[in-house]
Design a protein around this motif. Structure first.
Motif, PDB file in Angstrom:
ATOM      1  N   GLN A  33      -4.857   7.297  -2.762  1.00  0.00           N
ATOM      2  CA  GLN A  33      -4.763   5.861  -3.072  1.00  0.00           C
ATOM      3  C   GLN A  33      -3.750   5.456  -4.152  1.00  0.00           C
ATOM      4  O   GLN A  33      -3.785   5.962  -5.276  1.00  0.00           O
ATOM      5  CB  GLN A  33      -6.154   5.360  -3.474  1.00  0.00           C
ATOM      6  CG  GLN A  33      -6.185   3.859  -3.748  1.00  0.00           C
ATOM      7  CD  GLN A  33      -7.570   3.292  -3.597  1.00  0.00           C
ATOM      8  OE1 GLN A  33      -8.217   3.478  -2.578  1.00  0.00           O
ATOM      9  NE2 GLN A  33      -8.038   2.588  -4.602  1.00  0.00           N
ATOM     10  N   SER A  68      -3.097   4.940   1.508  1.00  0.00           N
ATOM     11  CA  SER A  68      -4.275   4.270   2.088  1.00  0.00           C
ATOM     12  C   SER A  68      -5.399   5.258   2.379  1.00  0.00           C
ATOM     13  O   SER A  68      -6.406   4.904   2.964  1.00  0.00           O
ATOM     14  CB  SER A  68      -3.867   3.566   3.394  1.00  0.00           C
ATOM     15  OG  SER A  68      -3.330   4.522   4.301  1.00  0.00           O
ATOM     16  N   VAL A 104      -9.240  -0.125   2.776  1.00  0.00           N
ATOM     17  CA  VAL A 104      -8.447   1.024   2.331  1.00  0.00           C
ATOM     18  C   VAL A 104      -9.348   2.251   2.164  1.00  0.00           C
ATOM     19  O   VAL A 104     -10.536   2.198   2.452  1.00  0.00           O
ATOM     20  CB  VAL A 104      -7.752   0.693   0.978  1.00  0.00           C
ATOM     21  CG1 VAL A 104      -6.776  -0.462   1.137  1.00  0.00           C
ATOM     22  CG2 VAL A 104      -8.790   0.370  -0.107  1.00  0.00           C
ATOM     23  N   ARG A 108      -1.322   9.506   5.775  1.00  0.00           N
ATOM     24  CA  ARG A 108      -1.913   8.728   4.676  1.00  0.00           C
ATOM     25  C   ARG A 108      -1.891   9.519   3.378  1.00  0.00           C
ATOM     26  O   ARG A 108      -2.466  10.602   3.304  1.00  0.00           O
ATOM     27  CB  ARG A 108      -3.379   8.375   4.993  1.00  0.00           C
ATOM     28  CG  ARG A 108      -3.535   7.405   6.134  1.00  0.00           C
ATOM     29  CD  ARG A 108      -5.013   7.044   6.326  1.00  0.00           C
ATOM     30  NE  ARG A 108      -5.184   6.329   7.576  1.00  0.00           N
ATOM     31  CZ  ARG A 108      -5.016   5.013   7.708  1.00  0.00           C
ATOM     32  NH1 ARG A 108      -4.710   4.290   6.658  1.00  0.00           N
ATOM     33  NH2 ARG A 108      -5.186   4.440   8.886  1.00  0.00           N
ATOM     34  N   VAL A 140       0.861  -1.188   0.000  1.00  0.00           N
ATOM     35  CA  VAL A 140       0.000   0.000   0.000  1.00  0.00           C
ATOM     36  C   VAL A 140       0.898   1.239   0.000  1.00  0.00           C
ATOM     37  O   VAL A 140       1.687   1.432   0.921  1.00  0.00           O
ATOM     38  CB  VAL A 140      -0.908  -0.008   1.258  1.00  0.00           C
ATOM     39  CG1 VAL A 140      -1.736   1.276   1.322  1.00  0.00           C
ATOM     40  CG2 VAL A 140      -1.811  -1.235   1.261  1.00  0.00           C
ATOM     41  N   ALA A 162      -5.695  -0.797   6.355  1.00  0.00           N
ATOM     42  CA  ALA A 162      -4.373  -0.531   5.754  1.00  0.00           C
ATOM     43  C   ALA A 162      -3.784   0.775   6.269  1.00  0.00           C
ATOM     44  O   ALA A 162      -4.506   1.670   6.699  1.00  0.00           O
ATOM     45  CB  ALA A 162      -4.508  -0.477   4.246  1.00  0.00           C
ATOM     46  N   TYR A 163      -2.457   0.852   6.224  1.00  0.00           N
ATOM     47  CA  TYR A 163      -1.748   2.112   6.447  1.00  0.00           C
ATOM     48  C   TYR A 163      -0.678   2.196   5.351  1.00  0.00           C
ATOM     49  O   TYR A 163      -0.405   1.204   4.663  1.00  0.00           O
ATOM     50  CB  TYR A 163      -1.144   2.165   7.863  1.00  0.00           C
ATOM     51  CG  TYR A 163      -0.366   0.929   8.253  1.00  0.00           C
ATOM     52  CD1 TYR A 163       0.984   0.796   7.941  1.00  0.00           C
ATOM     53  CD2 TYR A 163      -1.002  -0.132   8.916  1.00  0.00           C
ATOM     54  CE1 TYR A 163       1.680  -0.350   8.292  1.00  0.00           C
ATOM     55  CE2 TYR A 163      -0.302  -1.286   9.259  1.00  0.00           C
ATOM     56  CZ  TYR A 163       1.040  -1.376   8.941  1.00  0.00           C
ATOM     57  OH  TYR A 163       1.732  -2.517   9.274  1.00  0.00           O
ATOM     58  N   ASP A 164      -0.103   3.373   5.186  1.00  0.00           N
ATOM     59  CA  ASP A 164       0.869   3.545   4.097  1.00  0.00           C
ATOM     60  C   ASP A 164       2.110   2.687   4.354  1.00  0.00           C
ATOM     61  O   ASP A 164       2.580   2.600   5.490  1.00  0.00           O
ATOM     62  CB  ASP A 164       1.252   5.011   3.960  1.00  0.00           C
ATOM     63  CG  ASP A 164       0.117   5.828   3.338  1.00  0.00           C
ATOM     64  OD1 ASP A 164      -1.036   5.364   3.391  1.00  0.00           O
ATOM     65  OD2 ASP A 164       0.385   6.910   2.800  1.00  0.00           O
TER      66      ASP A 164
END
Ligand SMILES: [Zn+2]
Ligand SMILES: [Zn+2]
Length: 308
Positions: free
Chosen positions: A20, A8, A270, A17, A5, A295-297
């Motif tokens: 996307q 996110s 996400v 974050r 990812v 999710a996280y980055d």
């Protein structure tokens, strides 16, 4: 193979974050990274990873909202100077993608030094990529939005060498031939190859959604069933099901409800709104009880082969 990812977040970037972007890392298998969406500052995110832009050879865009594409022109321009010269790139995405990119390049007088092919997709289109069949999944987001199902080919099972030794066949080139023939003969006895080959190794299946309202149609659920990984948005995390529907987005508990019987291995949530605090995320994560991950980055998820 693994899923990374790079962004996110939803709509606006925050300090933690980015908007996307995802990467399916199949460098070991196919010597390439598949990029999905290209939020603003994508190339800055890539700088913090080992990803080589020249090895991004296929890009899939889910829809044309800015938080999914504003990183694309910058990335495409820089790729040429990062080892991408002469290495072809294909971009798949909704109608309008070509006009937007061509206009941007024309007005900014940008030129690329590698062949770029833009393919505008339609619902249920099938794309062949390496050993993957890619299915274009129509979604519901007000604007045309797609998901992509990446299904790797199944592989023939392993040769059961113990059984072959039992019938008196010693290892040698003949072992390779057994896999491709229906029958083989040892000491005037004909054997069926299938009896000496283990179970088929199921190819991996990764389903990545663009922004969307939830869909409970059986036909759709059957398409994404048995995924190794399902990636779905939840722009709303806290019992805001109706609001999510009104804004053509999804709410996390609703995602879990709809997906409870589709037999996924991993569910990654996400497109997290920047209005949620770390405390909010912790609180919601605890309630998911392992059924999904928020999710996280820079989150990375390995996707191993389905070996039994
Ligand atoms: Zn979005
Ligand atoms: Zn959107």
């Amino acid at each position: 193979m693994k899923f990374t990812v790079l962004g996110s977040g939803a709509g606006l970037p925050s300090k933690d974050r980015n908007t996307q972007s995802f990467v399916i890392d199949c460098v070991l298998e196919y010597n390439e990274y598949i990029l999905i969406d290209a939020g603003e500052a994508l190339q800055h995110r890539i700088l913090h990873t080992h990803i080589k832009p020249s090895k991004i050879k296929n890009i899939f865009i889910t829809h044309l909202h800015g938080d999914h594409i504003f990183g694309l022109p910058g990335f495409l321009s820089s790729r040429a100077f990062q080892g991408g010269e002469g290495i072809p790139l294909k971009i798949y995405g909704p109608r309008g993608l070509r006009e937007w990119l061509e206009t941007t390049f024309r007005i900014s007088e940008s030129t690329l030094n590698y062949p770029l092919e833009i393919i505008e997709v339609e619902a249920h289109m099938k794309i062949r990529l390496n050993n993957f069949d890619v299915h274009v999944l129509p979604l519901s987001h007000g604007i045309e939005s797609f998901g992509y199902i990446f299904k790797e080919d199944d592989k023939i099972g392993e040769l059961q060498t113990d059984k072959l030794r039992e019938i008196g066949l010693k290892p040698g080139p003949v072992y390779g031939e057994i896999k491709s023939a229906e029958t083989f003969t040892v000491d005037n006895t004909v054997y069926k190859s299938a009896d000496f080959i283990g179970e088929t190794i199921r190819g991996r299946k990764i389903t990545v959604h663009g922004d969307t309202r939830l869909n409970s149609d059986e036909e759709y659920l059957n398409l994404i069933r048995n995924s190794d990984l399902v990636v779905h948005e939840a722009t709303f995390l806290k019992n805001e099901r109706e609001k999510a529907h009104d804004y053509f987005h999804s709410e996390v508990n609703h995602v879990l409800d709809i997906f409870k019987d589709i037999n996924y291995k991993e569910l990654l949530i996400v497109h997290i709104s920047s209005r949620y605090t770390d405390e909010d995320i912790k609180e919601v994560s605890a309630l998911l009880e392992g059924r999904a991950v928020i999710a996280y980055d820079y989150f990375e998820l390995p996707i191993p082969r389905n070996v039994k």
